[in-house]
Design an enzyme around this catalytic site. Structure first.
Site, PDB file in Angstrom:
ATOM      1  N   ARG A  62     -22.845  15.607  15.844  1.00  0.00           N
ATOM      2  CA  ARG A  62     -23.448  15.149  14.420  1.00  0.00           C
ATOM      3  C   ARG A  62     -22.286  13.888  14.334  1.00  0.00           C
ATOM      4  NH1 ARG A  62     -26.605  18.460  15.770  1.00  0.00           N
ATOM      5  NH2 ARG A  62     -27.989  19.364  14.374  1.00  0.00           N
TER       6      ARG A  62
ATOM      7  N   GLY B  49      -5.184  18.956  -5.618  1.00  0.00           N
ATOM      8  CA  GLY B  49      -5.849  18.032  -5.762  1.00  0.00           C
ATOM      9  C   GLY B  49      -6.335  17.818  -4.492  1.00  0.00           C
TER      10      GLY B  49
ATOM     11  N   LYS C 236       1.035  26.452  -1.479  1.00  0.00           N
ATOM     12  CA  LYS C 236       0.115  26.002  -1.156  1.00  0.00           C
ATOM     13  C   LYS C 236      -0.207  25.661   0.196  1.00  0.00           C
ATOM     14  CE  LYS C 236      -0.877  23.729  -5.641  1.00  0.00           C
ATOM     15  NZ  LYS C 236      -0.472  22.487  -6.587  1.00  0.00           N
TER      16      LYS C 236
ATOM     17  N   ASN D  66       3.461  11.701  -7.083  1.00  0.00           N
ATOM     18  CA  ASN D  66       4.681  11.420  -8.570  1.00  0.00           C
ATOM     19  C   ASN D  66       4.813   9.475  -7.166  1.00  0.00           C
ATOM     20  OD1 ASN D  66       7.448  12.193  -6.794  1.00  0.00           O
ATOM     21  ND2 ASN D  66       5.805  13.305  -6.476  1.00  0.00           N
TER      22      ASN D  66
ATOM     23  N   CYS E 173       2.877  -3.227   2.325  1.00  0.00           N
ATOM     24  CA  CYS E 173       3.232  -1.938   2.593  1.00  0.00           C
ATOM     25  C   CYS E 173       3.015  -1.316   0.487  1.00  0.00           C
ATOM     26  CB  CYS E 173       4.351  -1.702   2.660  1.00  0.00           C
ATOM     27  SG  CYS E 173       5.622  -1.579   1.663  1.00  0.00           S
TER      28      CYS E 173
ATOM     29  N   CYS F 143      -0.664  15.194 -14.526  1.00  0.00           N
ATOM     30  CA  CYS F 143      -2.103  16.329 -15.227  1.00  0.00           C
ATOM     31  C   CYS F 143      -2.053  17.553 -16.137  1.00  0.00           C
ATOM     32  CB  CYS F 143      -3.074  17.165 -13.779  1.00  0.00           C
ATOM     33  SG  CYS F 143      -3.202  15.974 -12.266  1.00  0.00           S
TER      34      CYS F 143
ATOM     35  N   CYS G  32       9.494  -8.431  -0.050  1.00  0.00           N
ATOM     36  CA  CYS G  32       9.555  -7.246  -0.045  1.00  0.00           C
ATOM     37  C   CYS G  32      11.037  -5.716   0.655  1.00  0.00           C
ATOM     38  CB  CYS G  32       8.468  -6.377   0.523  1.00  0.00           C
ATOM     39  SG  CYS G  32       8.676  -4.254   0.183  1.00  0.00           S
TER      40      CYS G  32
END
Length: 258
Positions: free
Chosen positions: A11, A38, A83, A128, A170, A186, A243
Protein backbone atom coordinates in the site's frame (compact mmCIF):
# COMPACT_ATOMS: atom_id res chain seq x y z
CA UNK A 1 12.97 -6.37 -1.16
CA UNK A 2 11.71 -9.94 -1.21
CA UNK A 3 8.19 -11.04 -2.10
CA UNK A 4 7.00 -10.88 1.51
CA UNK A 5 8.18 -7.30 1.86
CA UNK A 6 6.63 -6.32 -1.45
CA UNK A 7 3.32 -7.63 -0.13
CA UNK A 8 3.65 -6.15 3.37
CA UNK A 9 4.44 -2.68 2.05
CA UNK A 10 2.29 -2.85 -1.08
CA UNK A 11 0.00 0.00 0.00
CA UNK A 12 3.03 2.25 0.32
CA UNK A 13 4.50 1.08 -2.96
CA UNK A 14 1.23 1.91 -4.73
CA UNK A 15 1.77 5.56 -3.85
CA UNK A 16 3.54 7.36 -6.68
CA UNK A 17 5.44 9.49 -4.15
CA UNK A 18 6.84 6.37 -2.44
CA UNK A 19 7.10 3.47 -4.87
CA UNK A 20 9.72 0.76 -4.53
CA UNK A 21 12.62 3.22 -4.27
CA UNK A 22 11.00 5.21 -1.47
CA UNK A 23 10.12 2.07 0.45
CA UNK A 24 13.68 0.84 0.11
CA UNK A 25 14.91 4.14 1.58
CA UNK A 26 12.62 3.52 4.56
CA UNK A 27 13.96 0.00 4.96
CA UNK A 28 17.53 1.29 4.87
CA UNK A 29 16.86 4.01 7.46
CA UNK A 30 17.53 4.16 11.19
CA UNK A 31 15.14 6.14 13.41
CA UNK A 32 16.19 7.16 16.90
CA UNK A 33 13.15 7.63 19.16
CA UNK A 34 13.83 9.47 22.42
CA UNK A 35 11.04 8.50 24.80
CA UNK A 36 8.80 5.42 24.69
CA UNK A 37 5.75 6.99 26.31
CA UNK A 38 2.72 8.87 25.03
CA UNK A 39 4.31 10.29 21.88
CA UNK A 40 6.92 7.60 21.37
CA UNK A 41 4.28 4.86 21.36
CA UNK A 42 2.29 5.91 18.26
CA UNK A 43 5.40 7.27 16.55
CA UNK A 44 7.32 4.02 16.92
CA UNK A 45 4.29 1.89 16.03
CA UNK A 46 3.92 3.63 12.68
CA UNK A 47 7.65 3.66 12.01
CA UNK A 48 7.77 -0.10 12.52
CA UNK A 49 4.61 -0.93 10.61
CA UNK A 50 5.63 1.40 7.78
CA UNK A 51 8.97 -0.31 7.30
CA UNK A 52 11.69 1.80 8.92
CA UNK A 53 14.41 -0.83 8.98
CA UNK A 54 16.09 0.04 12.29
CA UNK A 55 14.52 1.67 15.32
CA UNK A 56 16.27 2.56 18.56
CA UNK A 57 14.03 3.26 21.56
CA UNK A 58 15.64 5.20 24.42
CA UNK A 59 13.81 5.49 27.75
CA UNK A 60 14.94 4.93 31.34
CA UNK A 61 11.45 4.74 32.83
CA UNK A 62 9.22 1.76 33.71
CA UNK A 63 5.62 1.13 32.69
CA UNK A 64 3.19 2.45 35.29
CA UNK A 65 -0.54 1.86 35.49
CA UNK A 66 -1.18 5.58 34.93
CA UNK A 67 0.68 5.36 31.59
CA UNK A 68 -1.79 2.94 30.03
CA UNK A 69 -4.43 5.62 29.43
CA UNK A 70 -2.34 6.90 26.50
CA UNK A 71 0.92 4.96 26.03
CA UNK A 72 -0.37 2.37 23.59
CA UNK A 73 2.85 0.35 23.17
CA UNK A 74 2.43 -1.01 26.68
CA UNK A 75 0.00 -3.41 28.34
CA UNK A 76 -1.32 -4.07 31.84
CA UNK A 77 0.77 -7.24 32.01
CA UNK A 78 3.95 -5.19 31.49
CA UNK A 79 3.46 -2.76 34.39
CA UNK A 80 6.83 -2.52 36.12
CA UNK A 81 8.83 -3.46 33.01
CA UNK A 82 11.18 -0.99 31.28
CA UNK A 83 9.29 1.00 28.67
CA UNK A 84 11.99 0.53 26.05
CA UNK A 85 11.86 -3.26 26.42
CA UNK A 86 8.06 -3.31 26.44
CA UNK A 87 8.02 -1.16 23.33
CA UNK A 88 10.46 -3.42 21.54
CA UNK A 89 8.22 -6.44 22.22
CA UNK A 90 5.20 -4.63 20.75
CA UNK A 91 7.02 -3.40 17.66
CA UNK A 92 8.42 -6.85 16.85
CA UNK A 93 4.95 -8.35 17.22
CA UNK A 94 3.73 -5.94 14.54
CA UNK A 95 6.72 -6.29 12.24
CA UNK A 96 9.32 -8.96 13.08
CA UNK A 97 11.45 -7.88 10.10
CA UNK A 98 12.36 -4.58 11.78
CA UNK A 99 15.50 -4.38 13.91
CA UNK A 100 14.54 -2.80 17.24
CA UNK A 101 17.11 -1.82 19.85
CA UNK A 102 15.84 -1.05 23.35
CA UNK A 103 18.06 1.16 25.51
CA UNK A 104 17.02 1.51 29.13
CA UNK A 105 18.96 4.68 29.84
CA UNK A 106 18.80 8.47 29.89
CA UNK A 107 21.25 9.30 27.14
CA UNK A 108 23.19 12.55 27.46
CA UNK A 109 26.44 14.17 26.42
CA UNK A 110 28.74 12.17 24.14
CA UNK A 111 26.55 9.09 24.49
CA UNK A 112 23.59 10.99 23.06
CA UNK A 113 25.72 12.36 20.24
CA UNK A 114 26.87 8.84 19.44
CA UNK A 115 23.27 7.64 19.15
CA UNK A 116 22.27 10.64 17.02
CA UNK A 117 25.31 10.19 14.78
CA UNK A 118 24.20 6.65 13.92
CA UNK A 119 20.62 7.69 13.06
CA UNK A 120 19.02 8.81 9.82
CA UNK A 121 16.33 10.79 11.61
CA UNK A 122 15.65 11.61 15.28
CA UNK A 123 12.23 11.84 16.92
CA UNK A 124 12.07 13.75 20.19
CA UNK A 125 9.18 12.21 22.10
CA UNK A 126 10.39 13.32 25.53
CA UNK A 127 8.45 15.31 28.10
CA UNK A 128 10.90 17.90 29.44
CA UNK A 129 12.87 20.88 28.13
CA UNK A 130 16.24 19.64 29.36
CA UNK A 131 16.03 16.52 27.20
CA UNK A 132 14.62 18.45 24.23
CA UNK A 133 17.51 20.89 24.32
CA UNK A 134 20.07 18.11 24.74
CA UNK A 135 18.63 16.23 21.76
CA UNK A 136 18.55 19.43 19.71
CA UNK A 137 22.20 20.19 20.46
CA UNK A 138 23.19 16.67 19.43
CA UNK A 139 21.19 16.87 16.20
CA UNK A 140 22.69 20.25 15.30
CA UNK A 141 26.21 19.01 16.04
CA UNK A 142 25.76 15.84 13.99
CA UNK A 143 23.72 17.41 11.19
CA UNK A 144 20.68 15.17 11.66
CA UNK A 145 17.01 16.15 11.16
CA UNK A 146 14.90 16.36 14.31
CA UNK A 147 11.14 15.79 14.48
CA UNK A 148 9.84 17.36 17.68
CA UNK A 149 6.43 16.91 19.30
CA UNK A 150 4.80 17.84 22.59
CA UNK A 151 1.37 17.45 24.19
CA UNK A 152 -0.08 18.62 27.51
CA UNK A 153 -3.71 18.80 28.56
CA UNK A 154 -5.62 19.52 25.30
CA UNK A 155 -2.74 21.24 23.51
CA UNK A 156 -0.26 19.78 21.06
CA UNK A 157 2.59 21.04 18.92
CA UNK A 158 4.76 19.65 16.14
CA UNK A 159 7.71 20.85 14.08
CA UNK A 160 10.79 19.70 12.19
CA UNK A 161 14.23 21.19 12.85
CA UNK A 162 16.77 20.43 10.15
CA UNK A 163 19.87 22.61 10.15
CA UNK A 164 21.21 20.87 7.06
CA UNK A 165 19.19 23.69 5.51
CA UNK A 166 21.10 26.89 6.34
CA UNK A 167 17.85 28.88 6.50
CA UNK A 168 16.14 26.48 8.91
CA UNK A 169 15.92 27.13 12.67
CA UNK A 170 16.84 24.70 15.39
CA UNK A 171 14.74 24.02 18.48
CA UNK A 172 16.71 26.57 20.50
CA UNK A 173 15.90 29.30 17.97
CA UNK A 174 12.24 28.86 18.93
CA UNK A 175 12.70 27.98 22.61
CA UNK A 176 16.00 29.51 23.80
CA UNK A 177 17.76 27.56 26.51
CA UNK A 178 18.01 30.63 28.74
CA UNK A 179 14.27 31.39 28.63
CA UNK A 180 13.54 29.21 31.66
CA UNK A 181 10.39 27.59 30.31
CA UNK A 182 8.64 25.70 33.07
CA UNK A 183 8.11 21.96 32.54
CA UNK A 184 4.49 20.94 33.01
CA UNK A 185 4.03 17.29 33.95
CA UNK A 186 1.14 15.08 32.87
CA UNK A 187 0.98 13.83 36.45
CA UNK A 188 -0.11 17.28 37.66
CA UNK A 189 -1.85 18.82 34.63
CA UNK A 190 -3.24 15.77 32.83
CA UNK A 191 -3.28 14.97 29.12
CA UNK A 192 -6.12 14.06 26.74
CA UNK A 193 -5.15 10.58 25.57
CA UNK A 194 -6.01 10.75 21.82
CA UNK A 195 -3.92 13.87 21.29
CA UNK A 196 -0.63 12.07 21.92
CA UNK A 197 -1.78 9.60 19.27
CA UNK A 198 -2.44 12.40 16.81
CA UNK A 199 0.86 14.21 17.37
CA UNK A 200 2.94 11.03 17.69
CA UNK A 201 1.53 9.66 14.43
CA UNK A 202 2.34 12.96 12.73
CA UNK A 203 5.89 12.75 14.04
CA UNK A 204 6.19 9.37 12.34
CA UNK A 205 4.74 10.84 9.15
CA UNK A 206 7.25 13.71 9.13
CA UNK A 207 10.13 11.33 9.84
CA UNK A 208 9.14 9.01 7.01
CA UNK A 209 8.69 11.95 4.63
CA UNK A 210 12.21 13.11 5.45
CA UNK A 211 13.66 9.65 4.88
CA UNK A 212 11.78 8.94 1.66
CA UNK A 213 12.09 12.47 0.28
CA UNK A 214 8.34 13.02 0.08
CA UNK A 215 6.56 16.38 -0.06
CA UNK A 216 7.43 19.35 2.12
CA UNK A 217 8.57 18.77 5.72
CA UNK A 218 7.52 21.03 8.58
CA UNK A 219 10.92 22.73 8.60
CA UNK A 220 10.47 26.37 9.56
CA UNK A 221 6.88 25.87 10.66
CA UNK A 222 5.30 25.14 14.03
CA UNK A 223 1.91 23.47 14.13
CA UNK A 224 -0.23 24.07 17.21
CA UNK A 225 -3.29 21.90 17.91
CA UNK A 226 -6.17 22.92 20.16
CA UNK A 227 -7.83 19.62 20.99
CA UNK A 228 -10.92 21.30 22.40
CA UNK A 229 -11.91 22.74 19.02
CA UNK A 230 -9.67 20.42 16.95
CA UNK A 231 -8.21 23.43 15.17
CA UNK A 232 -4.67 23.64 13.85
CA UNK A 233 -2.67 26.88 13.77
CA UNK A 234 0.50 27.14 11.70
CA UNK A 235 3.25 29.60 12.63
CA UNK A 236 6.31 30.41 10.56
CA UNK A 237 9.55 30.05 12.53
CA UNK A 238 12.73 31.78 11.43
CA UNK A 239 16.32 30.99 12.31
CA UNK A 240 17.93 33.11 14.99
CA UNK A 241 21.25 34.24 13.42
CA UNK A 242 22.76 34.64 16.87
CA UNK A 243 21.46 31.32 18.26
CA UNK A 244 24.20 29.92 20.51
CA UNK A 245 23.36 26.36 19.42
CA UNK A 246 23.11 26.45 15.63
CA UNK A 247 24.69 29.72 14.43
CA UNK A 248 28.25 28.41 14.36
CA UNK A 249 27.35 25.20 12.56
CA UNK A 250 25.16 26.94 10.00
CA UNK A 251 27.99 29.41 9.28
CA UNK A 252 30.48 26.55 8.88
CA UNK A 253 28.14 24.67 6.54
CA UNK A 254 27.57 27.79 4.47
CA UNK A 255 31.32 28.35 4.09
CA UNK A 256 31.87 24.74 3.05
CA UNK A 257 29.40 25.19 0.19
CA UNK A 258 31.01 28.38 -1.11
Amino acid sequence: MDDTQLLRYSRHILLDEVGIEGQQRLLDAHALVIGAGGLGSPAALYLASGGIGRITLVDDDEVDLTNLQRQVMHTTARVGQPKAASGRETLLAINPEVEVRALVERAAGERLRELVRDATVVLDCSDNFATRHAVNRACVAEGKPLVSGAVIRFDGQLSVFDTRDAAAPCYACLFPEDSHFEDVACSTMGVFAPLVGVVGAMQAAEAMKLVAGIGQPLTGRLLLLDGRTMEWTGIGVGRNPSCPVCAARVATCAMSHE
